[in-house]
Design a protein around this motif. Structure first.
Motif, PDB file in Angstrom:
ATOM      1  N   ALA A 200      -1.824   5.501   3.742  1.00  0.00           N
ATOM      2  CA  ALA A 200      -1.180   4.191   3.910  1.00  0.00           C
ATOM      3  C   ALA A 200      -0.551   4.081   5.298  1.00  0.00           C
ATOM      4  CB  ALA A 200      -0.130   3.969   2.820  1.00  0.00           C
TER       5      ALA A 200
ATOM      6  N   SER B 181       0.834  -1.211   0.000  1.00  0.00           N
ATOM      7  CA  SER B 181       0.000   0.000   0.000  1.00  0.00           C
ATOM      8  C   SER B 181       0.867   1.258   0.000  1.00  0.00           C
ATOM      9  CB  SER B 181      -0.932   0.014   1.212  1.00  0.00           C
ATOM     10  OG  SER B 181      -0.188   0.012   2.413  1.00  0.00           O
TER      11      SER B 181
ATOM     12  N   SER C 192      -6.591   3.902   1.635  1.00  0.00           N
ATOM     13  CA  SER C 192      -5.633   2.856   1.940  1.00  0.00           C
ATOM     14  C   SER C 192      -6.236   1.948   2.998  1.00  0.00           C
ATOM     15  CB  SER C 192      -4.318   3.460   2.429  1.00  0.00           C
ATOM     16  OG  SER C 192      -3.303   2.492   2.358  1.00  0.00           O
TER      17      SER C 192
ATOM     18  N   ALA D 295       1.291   4.058  -2.971  1.00  0.00           N
ATOM     19  CA  ALA D 295       1.096   5.484  -2.691  1.00  0.00           C
ATOM     20  C   ALA D 295       2.299   6.288  -3.180  1.00  0.00           C
ATOM     21  CB  ALA D 295       0.865   5.707  -1.203  1.00  0.00           C
TER      22      ALA D 295
ATOM     23  N   THR E 260      -3.544   0.423  -1.569  1.00  0.00           N
ATOM     24  CA  THR E 260      -3.964   1.815  -1.715  1.00  0.00           C
ATOM     25  C   THR E 260      -4.630   1.977  -3.069  1.00  0.00           C
ATOM     26  OG1 THR E 260      -2.172   2.635  -0.319  1.00  0.00           O
ATOM     27  CG2 THR E 260      -3.163   4.222  -1.835  1.00  0.00           C
TER      28      THR E 260
END
Lengths: 210, 326
Positions: B167, B91, B242, B95, B225
């Motif tokens: 995240a 995640s 997220s 991001a 995410t």
């Protein structure tokens, strides 16, 4: 201790700022602990900041270049206005268009979004340093071959971003080219040509390296 | 840009000595991707700029006890290409890869992503974080609020600009903040604050403090995410979601769902989190979680569209994290 302090002051008053002498100055004061040295400490701290015009040395396209800048001068403005290196262009000046893309320490960066003093000690490569005078770098040649420019103002930034991309990923997919070139904008809309040029340059460079 | 003094310390101790007690005394420079623009626009004009990139202990990604430690000055590019992060916290990798452009990722830093100032156009035009007009009137509720918050009862309506925030919040990360008087640790979730008065910042950081590291607890979660933008590349998300799931088999033991770009802080979708406990992630439960996530939203005149985007982003992030094909 005090003699070291004096030499630091001398360095600064002479404006003979170089990273090395300055860092030497910056080291002073860190070892100073305990009472009775506050004044010295404050003194040393003053020595650690720079203001006004200072002379720095930039490693530009493989050559050390001495240049006077203020701390607020961006790398882009130092290149264009002080070093007569006008390949990188100033357009948005806010790190969103990519026309000022140069390669610093092997990575593509926006020259408008980095201070010149922050580039001291790093290798700076601009479009001027890509190939000897009168010759074209494979990436530049691929841009010509694929009509990847129209007005041409964004082109030096695109070429430098392409070069950084290919240095890192010699055989990119179309999607990797698109993502890798996401930091550059062409208002003439030559993206189709750019995409082809980067892929062709990858082939050309692969051939020459093999 | 106003002229400033420039400091380039190599130790934290020296850096503390260069910071001041007011934001106008000194600002920190790391990647520079936000602070230089703010200074060019005269939104901030510090007397001194302190470059912290020369402080070695602020770099590096490593396992530390039960955590993964990310140094404050690690670039977004180094974060995105780190194998440890990619293996445990996809995640966060997703991001980081979503940030702006290669150039920005090569320069911008992890702590800088958390500390960057909001993109609210009123703020960026000099009307302040709370966006007040000449007579103190609130400009956002009756103005151009397409990109503003859908979770806020005021007075702040900007959205947090942090891309890593959702995240890190979902993963339960914390930031370590250092000053001359010692260290403190703050959950990333608490690091973001919604200012209630003029002169307050949107993060829990004082002018004499430096974010030194981010710590992510290592226990295994399934995480992902999902962001939605107007343009696919080189743009800010309109909404970002997220999620981090703790599963027993396919049953959810606990879920963390953090929303970005919809509130002045990173917004926890706690109702959605609760309703997933004991369930299996399917297209239906993920959809229901999306509904629950926006149930309490209070959109402004021009941004109700964000509800649907957020709902869909929650669903897709959950399905992606659980590895379920819808």
């Amino acid at each position: 201790m005090s003699s070291q302090n004096d030499s630091t002051k001398d360095n600064l008053t002479k404006s003979a700022f170089s990273r090395r002498s300055w860092l030497r100055g910056a080291g002073i004061g860190t070892g100073v602990v305990g009472a009775g040295v506050l004044e010295q400490e404050a003194d040393a701290q003053q020595a650690k900041v720079m203001s006004g015009e200072v002379e720095i040395s930039l490693n530009l396209n493989g050559r050390p270049r001495s240049v006077k800048v203020e701390p607020r001068t961006t790398l882009l403005d130092a290149l264009r206005n002080r070093l007569d290196t006008t390949g990188a262009k100033r357009v948005c000046d806010r790190g969103t268009c990519g026309a000022c893309t140069v390669i610093v320490g092997g990575k593509a960066v926006y020259g408008c979004t980095m201070l010149a003093v922050d580039a001291v000690g790093k290798n700076i490569q601009t479009i001027e340093g890509l190939a000897p005078e009168g010759q074209l770098h494979p990436v530049s040649q691929a841009f010509v071959n694929n009509d990847a420019q129209q007005c041409g103002y964004c082109t030096p930034g695109f070429v430098m971003a392409s070069k950084a991309l290919l240095d890192r990923n010699p055989n990119p997919t179309v999607e990797q080219v698109e993502k890798g070139m996401a930091g550059n904008i062409c208002r003439c809309g030559t993206y189709v040509g750019v995409r082809k040029a980067v892929l062709e340059a990858a082939k050309m460079r692969g051939g020459s390296n093999a | 840009m106003q002229a400033f003094e420039y400091g380039n310390p190599t130790t934290l101790k020296d850096a503390f000595g260069l910071l001041g007690s007011n934001w106008s005394d000194a600002e920190i420079l790391a990647g520079g991707t936000d602070i230089l623009s703010l200074m060019k626009d005269y939104i901030t004009s510090p007397k001194r700029v302190v470059n912290i990139k020369g402080i070695k202990e602020l770099g590096g990604i490593a396992r530390k006890g039960g955590n993964v430690r990310i140094g404050a000055t690690v670039t977004l590019d180094d974060l995105a290409s780190n194998a440890v992060i990619r293996a445990s916290f996809p995640s966060l990798t997703q991001a980081a890869l979503g940030v702006a452009s290669p150039q920005i990722r090569n320069m911008g830093t992890v702590a800088g992503d958390l500390c960057q100032r909001p993109r609210c156009w009123y703020y960026r035009r000099g009307f302040g974080l709370l966006a007040k007009g000449p007579n103190g009137e609130m400009l956002v509720p009756n103005g151009e609020n397409k990109y503003h918050a859908i979770f806020s009862s005021g007075p702040a309506y900007f959205v947090s600009a942090s891309t890593l925030g959702p995240a890190l919040v979902a993963l339960g990360a914390s930031v370590t903040i250092a000053s001359a008087s010692g260290n403190r640790s703050v959950p990333v979730e608490k690091f973001f604050v919604s200012p209630s008065g003029d002169g307050q910042r949107e993060i829990d950081l004082k002018p004499n403090e430096i974010v030194t590291e981010i710590l992510i607890p290592a226990p295994a979660t399934k995480n992902a995410t999902y962001e939605i933008r107007e343009r696919e590349l080189l743009d800010w998300p309109l909404t970002a979601v997220s999620v981090a799931l703790r599963l027993s088999g396919s049953t959810v033991n606990s879920a963390s769902i953090a929303l970005g770009h919809v509130a002045p802080t990173i917004w926890r979708a706690s109702q959605a989190e609760k309703m997933l406990v004991g369930k299996t992630i399917t297209a239906e439960t993920a959809e229901a979680a999306g509904e629950a996530a926006v149930a309490n939203a209070t959109p402004l005149s021009q941004n109700a569209y964000k509800l649907k985007l957020t709902k869909v982003a929650v669903k897709r992030a959950l399905l992606q994290a659980a590895g379920v094909k819808a």
